[in-house]
Design a protein around this motif. Sequence first.
Motif, PDB file in Angstrom:
ATOM      1  N   ARG A 121       0.827  -1.211   0.000  1.00 37.26           N
ATOM      2  CA  ARG A 121       0.000   0.000   0.000  1.00 37.26           C
ATOM      3  C   ARG A 121       0.860   1.260   0.000  1.00 37.26           C
ATOM      4  NH1 ARG A 121      -4.973  -1.425   4.224  1.00 37.26           N
ATOM      5  NH2 ARG A 121      -5.824  -3.186   2.996  1.00 37.26           N
ATOM      6  N   ASN A 122       1.575   1.480   1.080  1.00 31.78           N
ATOM      7  CA  ASN A 122       2.397   2.693   1.201  1.00 31.78           C
ATOM      8  C   ASN A 122       3.474   2.456   2.252  1.00 31.78           C
ATOM      9  OD1 ASN A 122       3.461   5.234   1.117  1.00 31.78           O
ATOM     10  ND2 ASN A 122       1.782   6.217   2.247  1.00 31.78           N
ATOM     11  N   VAL A 123       4.713   2.541   1.822  1.00 28.38           N
ATOM     12  CA  VAL A 123       5.812   2.343   2.760  1.00 28.38           C
ATOM     13  C   VAL A 123       6.138   3.634   3.500  1.00 28.38           C
ATOM     14  CG1 VAL A 123       7.732   2.908   1.210  1.00 28.38           C
ATOM     15  CG2 VAL A 123       8.044   1.155   2.965  1.00 28.38           C
ATOM     16  N   LEU A 124       5.582   4.781   3.009  1.00 28.08           N
ATOM     17  CA  LEU A 124       5.895   6.082   3.605  1.00 28.08           C
ATOM     18  C   LEU A 124       4.925   6.428   4.726  1.00 28.08           C
ATOM     19  CD1 LEU A 124       6.817   8.152   0.412  1.00 28.08           C
ATOM     20  CD2 LEU A 124       8.297   6.875   1.959  1.00 28.08           C
ATOM     21  N   SER A 205       7.929   3.030  -7.197  1.00 27.96           N
ATOM     22  CA  SER A 205       6.473   3.029  -7.394  1.00 27.96           C
ATOM     23  C   SER A 205       5.848   4.222  -6.670  1.00 27.96           C
ATOM     24  CB  SER A 205       5.855   1.718  -6.892  1.00 27.96           C
ATOM     25  OG  SER A 205       6.315   0.631  -7.645  1.00 27.96           O
ATOM     26  N   VAL A 206       6.348   5.391  -7.029  1.00 32.67           N
ATOM     27  CA  VAL A 206       5.922   6.633  -6.371  1.00 32.67           C
ATOM     28  C   VAL A 206       4.638   7.151  -7.005  1.00 32.67           C
ATOM     29  CG1 VAL A 206       6.571   9.022  -5.914  1.00 32.67           C
ATOM     30  CG2 VAL A 206       8.285   7.206  -5.728  1.00 32.67           C
ATOM     31  N   GLU A 207       3.731   7.607  -6.150  1.00 30.86           N
ATOM     32  CA  GLU A 207       2.514   8.272  -6.608  1.00 30.86           C
ATOM     33  C   GLU A 207       2.533   9.691  -6.057  1.00 30.86           C
ATOM     34  OE1 GLU A 207      -2.376   7.836  -6.319  1.00 30.86           O
ATOM     35  OE2 GLU A 207      -1.064   6.204  -5.651  1.00 30.86           O
ATOM     36  N   MET A 208       2.352  10.671  -6.939  1.00 31.24           N
ATOM     37  CA  MET A 208       2.433  12.073  -6.521  1.00 31.24           C
ATOM     38  C   MET A 208       1.048  12.710  -6.465  1.00 31.24           C
ATOM     39  SD  MET A 208       5.888  13.281  -8.522  1.00 31.24           S
ATOM     40  CE  MET A 208       5.429  12.508 -10.073  1.00 31.24           C
ATOM     41  N   ASN A 209       0.982  13.784  -5.729  1.00 28.02           N
ATOM     42  CA  ASN A 209      -0.271  14.533  -5.667  1.00 28.02           C
ATOM     43  C   ASN A 209      -0.559  15.148  -7.028  1.00 28.02           C
ATOM     44  OD1 ASN A 209      -0.899  14.156  -2.872  1.00 28.02           O
ATOM     45  ND2 ASN A 209       0.747  15.595  -2.373  1.00 28.02           N
ATOM     46  N   PRO A 210      -1.815  15.194  -7.430  1.00 31.20           N
ATOM     47  CA  PRO A 210      -2.157  15.722  -8.764  1.00 31.20           C
ATOM     48  C   PRO A 210      -1.638  17.134  -8.963  1.00 31.20           C
ATOM     49  CG  PRO A 210      -4.056  14.649  -7.748  1.00 31.20           C
ATOM     50  CD  PRO A 210      -2.996  14.733  -6.690  1.00 31.20           C
ATOM     51  N   ALA A 218       4.480   5.800  -1.732  1.00 31.34           N
ATOM     52  CA  ALA A 218       5.468   4.994  -2.434  1.00 31.34           C
ATOM     53  C   ALA A 218       5.372   3.574  -1.895  1.00 31.34           C
ATOM     54  CB  ALA A 218       6.874   5.550  -2.259  1.00 31.34           C
ATOM     55  N   LYS A 219       5.684   2.605  -2.750  1.00 27.65           N
ATOM     56  CA  LYS A 219       5.568   1.204  -2.329  1.00 27.65           C
ATOM     57  C   LYS A 219       6.914   0.577  -1.962  1.00 27.65           C
ATOM     58  CE  LYS A 219       1.375   0.277  -5.000  1.00 27.65           C
ATOM     59  NZ  LYS A 219       0.739  -0.564  -6.052  1.00 27.65           N
ATOM     60  N   ALA A 220       8.006   1.284  -2.229  1.00 25.85           N
ATOM     61  CA  ALA A 220       9.315   0.671  -1.967  1.00 25.85           C
ATOM     62  C   ALA A 220      10.339   1.715  -1.558  1.00 25.85           C
ATOM     63  CB  ALA A 220       9.802  -0.082  -3.201  1.00 25.85           C
ATOM     64  N   VAL A 221      11.224   1.306  -0.673  1.00 25.39           N
ATOM     65  CA  VAL A 221      12.384   2.104  -0.269  1.00 25.39           C
ATOM     66  C   VAL A 221      13.622   1.241  -0.443  1.00 25.39           C
ATOM     67  CG1 VAL A 221      13.585   3.202   1.658  1.00 25.39           C
ATOM     68  CG2 VAL A 221      11.131   3.534   1.388  1.00 25.39           C
ATOM     69  N   GLN A 222      14.638   1.785  -1.091  1.00 24.26           N
ATOM     70  CA  GLN A 222      15.879   1.041  -1.299  1.00 24.26           C
ATOM     71  C   GLN A 222      17.022   1.731  -0.566  1.00 24.26           C
ATOM     72  OE1 GLN A 222      16.839  -0.007  -5.331  1.00 24.26           O
ATOM     73  NE2 GLN A 222      18.439  -1.410  -4.679  1.00 24.26           N
ATOM     74  N   LEU A 223      17.768   0.943   0.201  1.00 23.03           N
ATOM     75  CA  LEU A 223      18.906   1.437   0.969  1.00 23.03           C
ATOM     76  C   LEU A 223      20.184   0.789   0.447  1.00 23.03           C
ATOM     77  CD1 LEU A 223      17.427   1.087   4.579  1.00 23.03           C
ATOM     78  CD2 LEU A 223      17.185   3.018   3.000  1.00 23.03           C
ATOM     79  N   TYR A 224      21.254   1.577   0.370  1.00 22.11           N
ATOM     80  CA  TYR A 224      22.559   1.072  -0.055  1.00 22.11           C
ATOM     81  C   TYR A 224      23.572   1.260   1.061  1.00 22.11           C
ATOM     82  CZ  TYR A 224      21.256   0.495  -4.974  1.00 22.11           C
ATOM     83  OH  TYR A 224      20.677   0.075  -6.143  1.00 22.11           O
ATOM     84  N   TYR A 225      24.483   0.281   1.164  1.00 21.42           N
ATOM     85  CA  TYR A 225      25.574   0.346   2.128  1.00 21.42           C
ATOM     86  C   TYR A 225      26.879   0.086   1.364  1.00 21.42           C
ATOM     87  CZ  TYR A 225      21.647  -0.118   5.284  1.00 21.42           C
ATOM     88  OH  TYR A 225      20.446   0.074   5.940  1.00 21.42           O
ATOM     89  N   TYR A 226      27.556   1.176   1.012  1.00 20.59           N
ATOM     90  CA  TYR A 226      28.789   1.051   0.222  1.00 20.59           C
ATOM     91  C   TYR A 226      29.986   0.869   1.131  1.00 20.59           C
ATOM     92  CZ  TYR A 226      26.532   2.127  -4.183  1.00 20.59           C
ATOM     93  OH  TYR A 226      25.754   2.065  -5.302  1.00 20.59           O
ATOM     94  N   SER A 249      12.192 -10.478   9.798  1.00 23.64           N
ATOM     95  CA  SER A 249      10.783 -10.749   9.483  1.00 23.64           C
ATOM     96  C   SER A 249       9.891  -9.645  10.046  1.00 23.64           C
ATOM     97  CB  SER A 249      10.361 -12.111  10.046  1.00 23.64           C
ATOM     98  OG  SER A 249      10.644 -12.167  11.434  1.00 23.64           O
ATOM     99  N   PRO A 250      10.001  -8.430   9.493  1.00 29.04           N
ATOM    100  CA  PRO A 250       9.129  -7.332   9.958  1.00 29.04           C
ATOM    101  C   PRO A 250       7.670  -7.634   9.648  1.00 29.04           C
ATOM    102  CG  PRO A 250      10.972  -6.534   8.618  1.00 29.04           C
ATOM    103  CD  PRO A 250      10.906  -8.009   8.433  1.00 29.04           C
ATOM    104  N   SER A 251       6.800  -6.974  10.337  1.00 27.19           N
ATOM    105  CA  SER A 251       5.376  -7.253  10.176  1.00 27.19           C
ATOM    106  C   SER A 251       4.722  -6.415   9.088  1.00 27.19           C
ATOM    107  CB  SER A 251       4.641  -7.024  11.506  1.00 27.19           C
ATOM    108  OG  SER A 251       4.828  -5.682  11.947  1.00 27.19           O
ATOM    109  N   LEU A 252       5.231  -5.199   8.846  1.00 24.35           N
ATOM    110  CA  LEU A 252       4.578  -4.298   7.908  1.00 24.35           C
ATOM    111  C   LEU A 252       5.275  -4.207   6.559  1.00 24.35           C
ATOM    112  CD1 LEU A 252       3.721  -1.319  10.318  1.00 24.35           C
ATOM    113  CD2 LEU A 252       2.229  -3.167   9.542  1.00 24.35           C
TER     114      LEU A 252
END
Length: 846
Positions: A121-124, A205-210, A218-226, A249-252
Motif C-alpha cells: 500500500r504505502n511504505v511512507l 512506485s511513487v505516486e504524486m499529488n495531482p 510509495a511502495k518501496a524504499v531502497q537502501l545502499y551500504y557502500y 521478518s518485519p510485520s509491515l
Amino acid sequence: YKRVSTAGTPAGFPAMARFHSDCIEGPLRTCFSIMGHFIGSHPWWFIIVPLSFSVSLGSGFYFLKDRTSNDLEEQFTPVGGPAKMERKYMEETFPGNGSTFSRLRLSRGGSYATVIATNSRNVLTAESLQEVLDVDVRIRGMVLQHHNQSFKYVDICAEVQGSCVQNDFLSAIEYNSSRIDSISLTYPWFHNGNRRVPVYLSLGSVEMNPGSSTVRSAKAVQLYYYLEDDGAKTDVWLRGFIDLVSNESPSLIQVSYSTSRSMQWEFDKTPSSVVHLFSITYTVAIAFSVLTCWRLDSVRTKLWVALCGVVSAGLAVLSAVGVLLLLGQPFVLTAASCPFLILGIGLDDMFILISSWQRTRVLDAVPDRLAEAYRDAAVSISITSLTDALALLLGCSSPFGSVRSFCLYAGVSVCFCYLYSITFLGACMAINGRREAGNRHWFTCRRSPEDSSAGSEVFRMCCVGGRYDQNTELEETDPISYIFEHFYGPCLTHKITKACVIMVYVAYLAVSIYGVLVLQEGLDVRNLALDDSYIVPYLSRQREHFSEYSCSVMVAVRQPFCYWDPDQQAQLQACISHFESLDFVNSTLAWFTSYRDYAEASSLNISSRESFHTHLPQFLQLSPTFRADLNLTAGGHVRASRFFVQMLNRTGRRRLVTGLRRAAESCPVQLLVFHPAFVYLDQDAVIVGNAVQTVLAAVAAMLMVSLVLIPGPLCSVLVTLAVCSVLLGVAGFMSLWAVSLDSISLINLIMCVGFSVDFSAHVSYAFVSSAKSDVDGKVGDALARLGRPILQGAASTVLGVAALSLSGSYIFRTFFRIVLLVSALGLLHSLVFIPVFLTVLAACRR
C-alpha cells in the motif's frame, strides 16, 4: 564425381542416384571394414587400452577446482568489447579520490549491500518507516570477526569527507520516521537545505499529488551500504549482512536484499545443483538402453552392449575433460553440460552399430560380422561425429568465454566419443558376438537350446535363444523395424501423405519465421542465479518498483577544450542538447554547468582562459565531488573532463547503448560514453552477428563434409538444407518458449548444427547406399534400416538431458529445452520431411 553404370536402371530413376562422389567414401568403407576385422580378431586389446588411457587422462580431474573459472564478466561478456576499452579510459583518465566516494562515478559497480523494503500500500508511513529504520540500525550495528578482530560497518564503509556514505532518503527524514508527516517530499529530486537529493534512487512506485511533484505514497524504499573494497574483510561483512537480513521478518514491510558479490556467489553454486542429476541421468540412460536393446531371445539380446555403450560415453567425458584440465584449459559452468550431451551422442552411435550388426549373417565369423557392420555404419557415424566436432570447435572462435569453454570441452568430448565408439564399443560387440556364436546365455554364459518345445513358457522365454532366419541367415527383424519397412514406409510415400507432409512443412516454416522475428536478445541477469536464490525476488522487486529511471551514464570530453569560449560552449551545448533530445535521456549533470552557475552567483568573470583557471580551484573546493570529473595538467589546466546524462527506461538495452554511442560519435567534440552495465550490454550488440557468423561457418563445414563423404551431391545439399531448416525451427520455437538469444542459447544453437546432422545424414546416407532400384523402395529401405536406431538415438539424447529439466538453473533448463527442440525437429525432418522430399525431388527430375 565418378560416373557409375546405369545399366538396368529404370528410366524414371533420378540422376542424383546415377552419380556418386564415392572416391573417398568407398575407400573409407574398405578401411573401416579392415579395422572392424582387426578389432573383432583382437577385442581385448581394444578394451584394455581405452580403459587404461581414459583412467590416465582422468587424473586431470585433480585440477578441476583450480581450473574452474566462473567469473561472470570474463565468461559472459565479449572479449575486447568496446565497453571494456571505455572503462579502461575512464579509470586511467579519472582515477578518483579515495576519500570522496561517489556512486555516480564508479567504473566497476563498487562493493555494497542493498535492501529493498516494500509495502503493497504505502511504505511512507511512520510505522513502516520505523521498521525500515530498525533494519538499518541492525545492519550498521552488526559486529563481525576477522582475524580475531571485531569490526562494524563504520570500520569499512565508503566515506565522504570522513563520514560513512549516508542513505539519502533516511538523511532527508533525519533518521526519524515521524518526520515523514511533516516534510514536503518532492520527486524525483528533493531539496534538503543546500543539497539536491536524488530521491528516485531511494523511492520506488511513487505516486504524486495531482498537479505537483510532492510525493503522496510509495511502495518501496531502497537502501545502499557502500564499502571500501578490503578483500576478505569486505566479503566477511557482506556474508554477515546476508545472514542478518535473511532472518529479518518485519510485520509491515517485506525485505529483499542483495550485495555486489551475490550474483557471483550464487552463480558459483550452480554446478553443485546438478551434481545429483548425473546419477539420475545415467540410471535412466542405462535403463533405456537395456530396455530398447533387450530381446526375448536370451542369446541375441544386446543387453551387455547397451551397458558398454553407456560406459563408452562415460570414458569419453572422463578422457576429454581430464586431458583439457591437464593442459590448463579453464573449466566454465557451461561445460558441465557435456556429460549429458555426450551420453546422448554415444548412445546414438551405439544404436547405429547394433542395427548394422543385426543385418550381418549370423553364421559368419565374428571378425567378418564386425567388419561388415563397420563397413555399413562407421562412415555414417564418422559423418555425424565429424560434423558435431567441427560445429563445436568452430564455436571456440566466439568472443564469449562461456561459449568457448563449452565448445572446446564438448568438441573434444565428441572426438573421444567417436574414438571409443569404434574401438572400445566395437570390441565389446565382438566379445558379445563370440558369446552369440557359441549360443550362450546372456547372463549365465551357458549354452542355450535354440528351440525347445519342452518346458514352460517362462523357460522358453528366459533360457531359449539363438534363433535366426534360416533363409537369409540374418537375425530376426525386430517389430519396430518391421513396422517401418512394411507399414510406415509405404504409407509415407503415398501421394496423399506427401501432399499433407508438404503442407505441414509450409506451416512449420511459417511458425518458425514468426518466432525468429519476435526473438528477444540479451541476457537477463536473473537467469544466472538459481531459482530459489534470494537474488531473484530482489531483482524482480527492483524491476517492478524502480523501473522508471535507469542509469546515469558518464560522458567524457576526451580533448582539451576551451570551456570559457562562447563558440566552444555553444558547440558542447549542442552536443548535450542532442543527448537530451533522445527519448530515453532525462537530464544532464555537468561540472562546467555548475561552474558557470557558481560564477554567475558570485559575479565572477570566467570568459577568458586565465580567469577560468584562476577561479576553478575555489569552485572545486566548494564542490569537491567534481574534482573526480577533471583530469588536470600540472599547471591546473583541464586536459579531459566528464559529465553525466540520466537515462530513462523507455527503450531496449541495445538501442540505449547504440543510441548514446552514435550521439557521441556525431558530436564534433571528441566524446566517449560509459557505464559499468555497458560491459554486459555489449553482448546485445554482438550476439546476433556472432551467432549468424558461427552458425554459417558450422553449416559450411558440415556441407563440405557431407559432399565428401555422402555419395550423392544432391543428398548432401538436402542434408544442409535440413540442418538450416532445423536451426530455423529451433530459433523460432525457442522464442515462443520464452528463451532469448544470449550467450547461453548461442551455445545450444552451435550444438544444433551437429545434432541436426546426426538425424538427416543417417537417412540420406542410407538412401544413397540402398541397393533398391526405385526411389520409394530406397526410402522404405532407409527407414527400415535406420528408423529404429534414429528413434532410439533421439530418445536417448532427450533422456540424456531430461534430468536437467529438474534443475533450478535457467542455464541447464535452457540446455534441456533446446536439445528437446533439436531432437524433436531433427526426428521430424529425418523420418518425415527428408524421405518425402527425396521422392518429390526424384519425381521432378524425371
